[in-house]
Design an enzyme around this catalytic site. Structure first.
Site, PDB file in Angstrom:
ATOM      1  N   TYR A  61      13.270  -0.571  -4.417  1.00  0.00           N
ATOM      2  CA  TYR A  61      13.258  -0.069  -3.211  1.00  0.00           C
ATOM      3  C   TYR A  61      13.172  -1.159  -1.883  1.00  0.00           C
ATOM      4  O   TYR A  61      14.197  -2.587  -1.137  1.00  0.00           O
ATOM      5  CB  TYR A  61      12.964   1.590  -3.246  1.00  0.00           C
ATOM      6  CG  TYR A  61      12.330   1.386  -1.322  1.00  0.00           C
ATOM      7  CD1 TYR A  61      13.808   2.279  -0.973  1.00  0.00           C
ATOM      8  CD2 TYR A  61      11.033   2.225  -1.294  1.00  0.00           C
ATOM      9  CE1 TYR A  61      13.376   2.697  -0.322  1.00  0.00           C
ATOM     10  CE2 TYR A  61      10.934   2.864   0.365  1.00  0.00           C
ATOM     11  CZ  TYR A  61      12.858   2.791   1.134  1.00  0.00           C
ATOM     12  OH  TYR A  61      12.942   3.781   1.550  1.00  0.00           O
TER      13      TYR A  61
ATOM     14  N   TYR B 185       2.791   2.893  -8.912  1.00  0.00           N
ATOM     15  CA  TYR B 185       3.122   1.867  -8.016  1.00  0.00           C
ATOM     16  C   TYR B 185       3.502   1.102  -8.863  1.00  0.00           C
ATOM     17  O   TYR B 185       2.860   0.850 -10.099  1.00  0.00           O
ATOM     18  CB  TYR B 185       1.706   1.634  -7.521  1.00  0.00           C
ATOM     19  CG  TYR B 185       1.599   0.697  -6.747  1.00  0.00           C
ATOM     20  CD1 TYR B 185       2.271  -1.090  -6.714  1.00  0.00           C
ATOM     21  CD2 TYR B 185       1.262   0.639  -4.958  1.00  0.00           C
ATOM     22  CE1 TYR B 185       2.249  -1.743  -6.095  1.00  0.00           C
ATOM     23  CE2 TYR B 185       0.746  -0.699  -4.824  1.00  0.00           C
ATOM     24  CZ  TYR B 185       1.131  -1.424  -4.982  1.00  0.00           C
ATOM     25  OH  TYR B 185       1.280  -3.097  -3.840  1.00  0.00           O
TER      26      TYR B 185
END
Ligand SMILES: [Zn+2]
Lengths: 136, 380
Positions: free
Chosen positions: B326, B278
């Site tokens: 993204y 993450y």
């Protein structure tokens, strides 16, 4: 508009009473001697309830920081300003601001010695902030 | 959970990602859920377990017309979905439910039907952090990094390079928000947000969602989708206040969660073919690589600089482009899990050849929580 101010709880009231009278109060466990922050009426290391508040020396060192370049308008801060973590001489760390010092990477040198300064914000709240010690 | 006994049988994201002003946060949950049900060939009536964060599981279950016998509303920030996977696996193994739907939806950019997040002035953060002017994650999550940079001599160039490498992955992904190549200089020249973090070292803010469906491996045989087997899972929390991390150069929650997951899976870092960490900010892959044991302390910056995590490298990391390129709706953990599933199914836009073991590692709050999932497309 002033900066957002803390609202003390029964467990933290002694800390904010301390800053009003010029003391940075930490707590020490009577059982294991652990010194800790932020305040709570038991030891986070061993769970013992017999803990005592005491006035810290106010000496600290600059542990880490960021320099915020985009303050929200009206939030009580003028960018750029540093948000710092200092390590108190007694061990615990706390978030704070560094005052009486340019808010630049050149002036804010990690591990530099600091001392506490008490800045009154309201009748109830005085915030502990830190400045470079005179010697440094 | 016995390694391999539970599987992710369905996975899908919202139809759109990025800017979705015509859907509320709740509908993003539903859009992702319906896409995932279609992926497996199920209907809401087949679901008997619901887990979610951001919305309450009550809202999500009722909205979708599900009558669950098991719910989980664990909300510890962006890694909540890793924890949901872990809890769902335990619940299925225990027989509390058979088919679990985990949903995420967040109107991070458009803020349609999105809740407000603020600390109460009486909370610990409200008393001991907020008065000093942190304004959102960009000024809190980043706070430990100068300490790391001094202790390990990591340069600003090497921090910037994390974003450069992830953009290389994003360039191969048509659904990525940012796909144009960037250089270390571009990153260092981008607008200063919170020194030492520049704009391109910070995640983007978008709308989107994703969902997963889990069942026992035995039941997975009934579905046409290729199962992604859970080998090991981990979770932990450390502190709600970033200033109170035990060590500003390493996350205790990462270490505890990672160790649990790897031990349960019976694997070592060198067994991992593909890794998702993450990345709300550029320093997170550095902390993740070290705290999960892929490299030694202080080595991650050089490891990334040496193109080990880049396309063609020996440990592909954040192959969807990550939160930096993204998408990042706020609780990004779901998208890390989705990319692990795509890589293990062999359908990722930037497919890594021969992935057998993938790890998704999530963070919650500002180093406050962690969840780690080890998955494989082969039974152990
Ligand atoms: Zn004690």
């Amino acid at each position: 508009m002033p900066r957002p101010l803390p609202q003390p709880t029964p467990e933290t009231a002694h800390f904010w009473e301390g800053t009003r009278v010029g003391e940075l109060r930490l707590q020490r466990c009577a059982a294991c001697e652990k010194v800790y922050f932020p305040p709570r009426p038991f030891c986070p290391a061993c769970g013992h309830r017999r803990v005592r508040a005491f006035a810290a020396s106010g000496r600290a060192s600059l542990h880490s920081y960021v320099i915020n370049h985009r303050a929200m308008p009206g939030a009580g801060f003028e960018a750029p300003y540093a948000i710092a973590v200092v390590e108190l001489e007694e061990g615990p760390r706390m978030m704070t601001n560094i005052v009486e010092c340019p808010q630049t990477p050149d002036a804010l040198v990690l591990d530099m010695p600091l001392e506490v300064v008490f800045e009154p914000q309201s009748d109830e709240i005085t915030l502990p902030v830190f400045r470079p010690t005179a010697a440094s | 959970m016995k390694p391999g006994s539970i599987a992710i049988v369905g996975a899908a994201e919202t139809t759109e990602l990025g800017r979705i002003p015509d859907l509320s946060a709740l509908q993003l949950h539903a859009d992702a859920a319906l896409n995932t049900l279609a992926d497996v060939g199920l209907t809401p009536a087949d679901i008997d377990g619901v887990a979610t964060a951001g919305e309450s599981p009550t809202n999500v279950a009722w909205y979708l017309g599900i009558t669950p016998t098991w719910v989980d509303g664990t909300t510890v920030g962006g890694c909540s979905f890793m924890l949901h996977v872990r809890h769902a696996a335990a619940a299925i193994a225990q027989g509390l439910c058979t088919t679990v739907l985990i949903t995420h939806g967040e109107s991070g950019k458009s803020r349609v039907g999105a809740g407000r997040r603020a600390f109460s002035a009486a909370s610990l953060q409200g008393q001991f952090e907020v008065p000093y002017g942190p304004m959102g994650a960009a000024t809190m999550f980043t706070l430990p990094m100068l300490r790391y940079m001094k202790d390990f001599g990591l340069s600003e160039e090497k921090l910037a390079n994390v974003a450069v490498i992830q953009r290389e992955w994003a360039a191969q992904n048509p659904r990525a928000s940012f796909r144009d190549p960037i250089s270390v200089e571009d990153v260092l020249d981008s607008r200063m947000i919170a020194y030492p973090f520049r704009l391109l070292m910070c995640c983007l803010v978008t709308d989107g969602g994703g969902a997963l469906i889990l069942s026992s491996t035995e039941r997975a045989r009934d579905f046409s989708t290729p199962p992604v087997y859970l080998l090991g899972t981990g979770e932990s929390v450390e502190t709600p206040m970033v200033s109170q991390m035990q060590d500003l150069t390493s996350s205790k929650a990462f270490r505890v969660s990672g160790r649990k997951a790897f031990e349960e899976a019976g694997i070592r870092p060198e067994d991992v073919d593909h890794l998702m960490i993450y990345d709300a900010f550029a320093h997170l892959p550095i902390y993740g690589l070290e705290d999960l044991g892929f490299v030694g302390r202080g080595e991650a910056g050089d490891f990334i600089w040496g193109r080990n995590t880049a396309p063609g490298g020996r440990l592909p990391v954040n192959t969807n482009g990550g939160g930096l390129s993204y998408m990042h709706s706020g609780m990004y953990g779901m998208y890390a899990l989705q990319e692990s599933v795509r890589q293990l199914r062999g359908i990722a836009p930037a497919q890594v050849p021969g992935v057998r073991v993938s790890v998704s590692h999530g963070v919650g709050g500002m180093f406050g929580a962690a969840g780690t999932i080890v998955m494989s497309n082969e039974l152990p």
